[in-house]
Design an enzyme around this catalytic site. Sequence first.
Site, PDB file in Angstrom:
ATOM      1  N   GLU A 160      94.657  62.951  19.375  1.00 17.87           N
ATOM      2  CA  GLU A 160      94.558  62.266  18.090  1.00 17.87           C
ATOM      3  C   GLU A 160      93.208  61.584  17.927  1.00 17.87           C
ATOM      4  OE1 GLU A 160      98.083  60.318  16.698  1.00 17.87           O
ATOM      5  OE2 GLU A 160      99.362  61.561  17.947  1.00 17.87           O
ATOM      6  N   SER A 171     105.757  70.978  17.902  1.00 19.64           N
ATOM      7  CA  SER A 171     104.972  69.789  18.209  1.00 19.64           C
ATOM      8  C   SER A 171     103.697  69.815  17.404  1.00 19.64           C
ATOM      9  CB  SER A 171     104.609  69.789  19.683  1.00 19.64           C
ATOM     10  OG  SER A 171     103.789  70.916  19.933  1.00 19.64           O
ATOM     11  N   LYS A 172     103.162  68.635  17.189  1.00 15.46           N
ATOM     12  CA  LYS A 172     101.984  68.581  16.322  1.00 15.46           C
ATOM     13  C   LYS A 172     100.738  69.105  17.013  1.00 15.46           C
ATOM     14  CE  LYS A 172     101.472  63.568  16.672  1.00 15.46           C
ATOM     15  NZ  LYS A 172     101.596  62.354  15.925  1.00 15.46           N
ATOM     16  N   ARG A 173     100.818  69.305  18.304  1.00 14.81           N
ATOM     17  CA  ARG A 173      99.699  69.965  18.982  1.00 14.81           C
ATOM     18  C   ARG A 173      99.543  71.393  18.505  1.00 14.81           C
ATOM     19  NH1 ARG A 173      99.067  68.378  25.123  1.00 14.81           N
ATOM     20  NH2 ARG A 173      97.524  70.009  24.979  1.00 14.81           N
ATOM     21  N   LYS A 174     100.666  72.010  18.147  1.00 13.91           N
ATOM     22  CA  LYS A 174     100.604  73.446  17.854  1.00 13.91           C
ATOM     23  C   LYS A 174     100.923  73.795  16.416  1.00 13.91           C
ATOM     24  CE  LYS A 174     101.385  74.546  22.605  1.00 13.91           C
ATOM     25  NZ  LYS A 174     102.406  74.456  23.603  1.00 13.91           N
TER      26      LYS A 174
END
Length: 487
Positions: free
Chosen positions: A412, A255-258
């Site tokens: 974001e 995921s783009k969080r990580k």
Amino acid sequence: MSVRVRIAPSPTGDPHVGTAYIGLLNWCFARRHGGRFVLRLEDTDQERCQPKSAQAIIEALRWLGLAYDEGPDIGGPHGPYVQSERHRLGIYRRYAEQLLAQGDAYPCFCSTERLASVRAAQLAARQPVMYDRHCRELAPAEARARIAAGEPHVIRLKVPTSGEFSYRDRLRPKPFTKRWEEIDDQVLLKADGWPTYHLAAVVDDHLMGITHVIRAEEWLNSLPKHLLLNERLGFTPPEYIHVGLLRNADKSKISKRKNPTSLLWYRAQGYLPEALLNFLALLGHSHPEGREQFTIAELAEVFDIERVHVTGPVFDLKKLDHLQGLWFRQLPAERVRAEVHAAIDARFDALYPLLRERMTRGGDFLHWAEPFYSAALTVRREDLVPAGQDASAVRGLLEAMAGTCAALQAEERWTASDIEAAIRSLCEQRAAADPAQAPLCAPKLAFGILRQATLGRPHSPPLFPCLEVLGAVRTRERLAAAIQALR
Ligand code: GLU
């Protein structure tokens, strides 16, 4: 029968590293078996899909060198390769109507309010949430009359209500099984006439002559519906093969969080397509001779789908950086020169407004821009801890800042003004909560520490605009390294 495989990304955002990963496996499989590799864009969810994103997928695949034999921009014998265009040709409706006529699908007139109340009742009763099949037994004559009267409806698949589904995926030791009663009567055609992914994908895989569907395991749960659709439509199904999902270090789905998930990010960071492909290839398929560095064409020669990992490979940027180094150092000087120019160009527009005041000649750019280009900084404890301050207190502050940055990234909201507001309020809160921390949390000191940790120097252009340009991923990496240096 010659092999035909495809990737079918949905153009809903930036081109995803998972698309490159699945694309690479399909590409190798096609090359290994003398087959063809197709790109199809699945854009039937018109609210979420964007033409810009479709174009970016095509460009990213071109940049990577994952060439497809048929696709939206190059055509082919089974076009069009974009589902919205196929929808306009009436392709999916025909098959939905065939299912209706056979009694394998039915119109459902339930309103969104009714569906919501069924859902709420199921949640309250701790039952699985699924359609209660209210319209399934409507008399055909009544259903026809309501359609003729123009009543809004969707078309649903009639899923068996008893028995068990079982499928042996050749990558998995045990068959994948599911009780049919756990499976929803899937919507095939929405009220506006657009197909859902399930109908469109099955129909297109058939019409495009796809022999093997190699995709991520997140689609396993949809497999019963897909095989049922194949059977009811009288298609010979492709072989379905589900590979492990790329994972974050904590094993959750990437995921783009990580992790950076956008291929555009890798490109802008100056990663070489060769290195990125090599990295992705190693995540999925070790080289039989234990080689670490290879091209995908070399991998294709020895590619064996049965060797592809099903336990989700962990995405580790350090490994990528290592491979990038191997590839980069082998480049001829001319290509390096081009990479240097490309690197400056790629960031010039973002950096120049920041650095302008400090420049009197072109070469000054290199001095001030350096922190934005280096992959990692060398952080020294003594630079991070101001005189008279305690290292563990500085570490605590940096950890809190790292948390704030993670939250901003997840929301974001990675802009200079959001970062500044969040970091200021963090410092104020910490100072108020513990007066002993107040001196350390004063902006001058706290921002200086943040500057050292993220830009590696005591002076820089305005800090928060710098962090915006540096990006959330790099900022967080550097904070983590600074925290580590203070342990
Ligand atoms: N459109 C789906 C996706 O976005 C394709 C899944 C499949 O390969 O069947 O991944």
